[in-house]
Scaffold this motif. Structure first.
Motif, short mmCIF file in Angstrom:
data_model
loop_
_atom_site.label_atom_id
_atom_site.label_comp_id
_atom_site.label_asym_id
_atom_site.label_seq_id
_atom_site.Cartn_x
_atom_site.Cartn_y
_atom_site.Cartn_z
N TRP A 1 -4.19 46.22 68.33
CA TRP A 1 -3.72 47.52 67.87
C TRP A 1 -2.69 47.40 66.76
O TRP A 1 -2.10 46.34 66.54
N ILE A 2 -2.50 48.52 66.06
CA ILE A 2 -1.47 48.65 65.03
C ILE A 2 -0.43 49.63 65.54
O ILE A 2 -0.77 50.74 65.94
N GLU A 3 0.83 49.20 65.52
CA GLU A 3 1.93 50.05 65.96
C GLU A 3 2.77 50.49 64.78
O GLU A 3 2.98 49.73 63.83
N SER A 4 3.30 51.69 64.89
CA SER A 4 4.25 52.18 63.88
C SER A 4 5.64 51.64 64.20
O SER A 4 5.86 51.01 65.25
N GLU A 5 6.58 51.94 63.31
CA GLU A 5 7.96 51.52 63.54
C GLU A 5 8.53 52.19 64.80
O GLU A 5 9.45 51.68 65.42
N GLU A 6 7.99 53.34 65.16
CA GLU A 6 8.45 54.05 66.37
C GLU A 6 7.79 53.52 67.64
O GLU A 6 8.12 53.96 68.74
N LEU B 1 4.27 47.80 59.73
CA LEU B 1 3.35 47.92 60.86
C LEU B 1 3.50 46.69 61.75
O LEU B 1 3.78 45.59 61.25
N THR B 2 3.32 46.89 63.02
CA THR B 2 3.29 45.75 63.92
C THR B 2 1.88 45.61 64.47
O THR B 2 1.30 46.57 64.98
N LEU B 3 1.33 44.40 64.31
CA LEU B 3 -0.03 44.12 64.78
C LEU B 3 0.09 43.29 66.05
O LEU B 3 0.87 42.34 66.12
N GLN B 4 -0.68 43.66 67.05
CA GLN B 4 -0.57 42.96 68.32
C GLN B 4 -1.89 42.96 69.06
O GLN B 4 -2.73 43.84 68.86
N GLU C 1 4.59 41.41 62.17
CA GLU C 1 5.03 42.57 61.37
C GLU C 1 4.45 42.45 59.97
O GLU C 1 4.36 41.36 59.40
N PHE C 2 4.05 43.58 59.45
CA PHE C 2 3.32 43.59 58.19
C PHE C 2 3.74 44.82 57.41
O PHE C 2 3.59 45.94 57.88
N TYR C 3 4.32 44.59 56.24
CA TYR C 3 4.72 45.72 55.40
C TYR C 3 3.54 46.13 54.52
O TYR C 3 3.01 45.31 53.77
N LEU C 4 3.12 47.35 54.66
CA LEU C 4 1.97 47.85 53.89
C LEU C 4 2.47 48.77 52.80
O LEU C 4 3.05 49.82 53.09
N SER C 5 2.26 48.37 51.57
CA SER C 5 2.77 49.18 50.45
C SER C 5 1.72 50.19 49.98
O SER C 5 0.52 50.02 50.22
N LYS C 6 2.20 51.20 49.30
CA LYS C 6 1.28 52.19 48.73
C LYS C 6 0.38 51.54 47.68
O LYS C 6 -0.80 51.89 47.56
N ASP C 7 0.94 50.58 46.94
CA ASP C 7 0.13 49.92 45.92
C ASP C 7 -1.02 49.14 46.54
O ASP C 7 -2.13 49.09 46.00
N GLN C 8 -0.75 48.53 47.69
CA GLN C 8 -1.84 47.80 48.36
C GLN C 8 -2.94 48.76 48.79
O GLN C 8 -4.12 48.46 48.67
N VAL C 9 -2.53 49.92 49.30
CA VAL C 9 -3.53 50.91 49.73
C VAL C 9 -4.32 51.43 48.54
O VAL C 9 -5.55 51.54 48.58
N ARG C 10 -3.60 51.71 47.45
CA ARG C 10 -4.31 52.18 46.25
C ARG C 10 -5.30 51.13 45.76
O ARG C 10 -6.44 51.45 45.39
N ALA C 11 -4.86 49.88 45.76
CA ALA C 11 -5.73 48.80 45.28
C ALA C 11 -6.97 48.68 46.17
O ALA C 11 -8.09 48.51 45.68
N TYR C 12 -6.77 48.79 47.48
CA TYR C 12 -7.91 48.70 48.40
C TYR C 12 -8.87 49.86 48.15
O TYR C 12 -10.09 49.66 48.05
N ALA C 13 -8.29 51.06 48.05
CA ALA C 13 -9.13 52.25 47.85
C ALA C 13 -9.93 52.13 46.56
O ALA C 13 -11.13 52.44 46.51
N LYS C 14 -9.27 51.64 45.52
CA LYS C 14 -9.96 51.52 44.23
C LYS C 14 -11.08 50.48 44.32
O LYS C 14 -12.21 50.71 43.86
#
Lengths: 229, 142
Positions: B122-127, B101-104, B22-35
């Motif tokens: 694959w990457i799975e959502s919480e659902e 996210l769940t990585l498997q 399980e991996f928590y992906l934050s918006k800040d991490q995404v912004r940092a990656y994008a930048k």
């Protein structure tokens, strides 16, 4: 004697899958206790390989392998079972805008069965098209259990089947080796050939079966807005 | 099942699992990656601007999803010396940040001739929806 078949799968012959048939069959052998399927139907996208002969692999793994096709129509994707020369002459399987009503009627006249798949899926499923166009006639069954469905899609498919009186089938729609056989269809009769399958699809004596493991719920994270400086 | 401590071509078995992690992906991490990647576009950085593009909110760049999945594989390979020689992914749904996210993955077959193992990832959502699916080929040194 009943027969359980995964009616919807894609091997490396489909452009969006890298799964070799041999790996599929080996996986089913390894996971036999969890996914007790007797066979798989390869439904490659927009094609049918008449020449492919899988008897050696069938014998090696003791798993039935049948061939069909997934075609694309103006009402979404449709699985065609019992493909023959007459059908491949009549329709260009590579055409992504095949007329669905003609596919259903002509495939039936030529001795096969056409089954709309993942009807609850946006764009490529029957439900969305039924909201805008008249319903198709002579549909025998639809796929209500699809291993690739997102939340809510199979539920919409079930509602459609119930409302229209369609029979229901299931298939994994696997594009990955490890997902083969997770969803399938259990037939009351023994099926050993594609002709048997076509006959049984017409009979309505079957039901979808779900072999997906129960998933441990993942708690929803609490979104946190971080203000940019 | 094999593990990172004794992972070799010989010990890897078809059916071996990668994760689930399980991996928590934050918006800040995404912004940092994008930048960092020069992808400073609204869809990867700002919910409201992403919604104006018809998206449900800011999404994760595909390359970042690929990178997250590659980490699943390299974590599994550990210090074995095995390396990824190919990865391929299909993006089925947007990966939304500020979710867990769940990585498997699973080892699905091996090729003796080139000492590689193939795996599904694959990457799975919480659902439980598979948002990104793919395969990887890992080579094992002698």
């Amino acid at each position: 004697m009943s027969t359980t078949l995964d009616l919807h799968s894609h091997s490396e012959a489909s452009e969006d899958s890298r799964a070799p048939l041999e790996a599929y069959l080996n996986w089913l052998k390894l996971r036999r206790a969890e996914r007790p399927v007797d066979g798989v139907v390869l439904t490659e996208h927009r094609q049918f390989n008449k020449e492919a002969d899988y008897r050696a692999l069938e014998d090696r793994f003791g798993i039935l392998v049948l061939k069909a096709s997934e075609v694309e129509t103006d009402y979404g994707h449709v699985l065609v079972f019992g493909v023959n020369d007459e059908m491949t002459r009549r329709f260009d399987f590579a055409n992504v805008h095949l007329p669905a009503q003609e596919v259903i009627d002509e495939v039936a006249r030529m001795g096969g069965v056409a089954v709309p798949c993942h009807p609850g899926r946006p764009n490529v499923g029957l439900c969305e098209h039924y909201a805008k166009k008249p319903p198709l006639e002579n549909v025998i069954a639809v796929e209500v259990l699809n291993g690739g469905s997102r939340k809510g899609e199979d539920e919409r498919s079930v509602e459609l089947a119930q409302a229209r009186g369609y029979h229901s089938v299931g298939g994994s729609d696997s594009h990955l080796v490890s997902l083969i056989g997770l969803c399938a269809t259990r037939f009351e009769a023994e099926i050993r050939t594609i002709d048997d399958l076509v006959r049984e699809l017409k009979s309505g004596e079957y039901a979808p079966v779900d072999f997906r493991p129960r998933r441990k719920p993942v708690p929803h994270a609490t979104p946190v807005e971080v203000k940019q400086a | 099942m094999s593990n990172a401590n004794n992972l070799t071509y010989e010990t890897v078995q078809i059916g071996d699992a990668l994760g689930p992690a399980e991996f928590y992906l934050s918006k800040d991490q995404v912004r940092a990656y994008a930048k960092t990647c020069g992808m400073w576009t609204p869809r990867f950085t700002d919910d409201e601007a992403a919604r104006k593009e018809g998206l449900p909110g800011m999404i994760t760049p595909g390359n970042m999803s690929l990178a997250i999945l590659s980490k699943l594989v390299t974590d599994w390979a550990g210090a074995s010396g095995a390396r990824i020689v190919r990865m391929g992914t299909t993006y089925r749904q947007p990966v939304m940040p500020d979710h867990t996210l769940t990585l498997q993955g699973f080892v699905t077959h091996k090729n003796e001739s080139d000492r590689t193992a193939e795996m599904d990832i694959w990457i799975e959502s919480e659902e439980g929806d598979r948002l990104v699916i793919g395969t990887a080929t890992v080579h094992f040194p002698r």
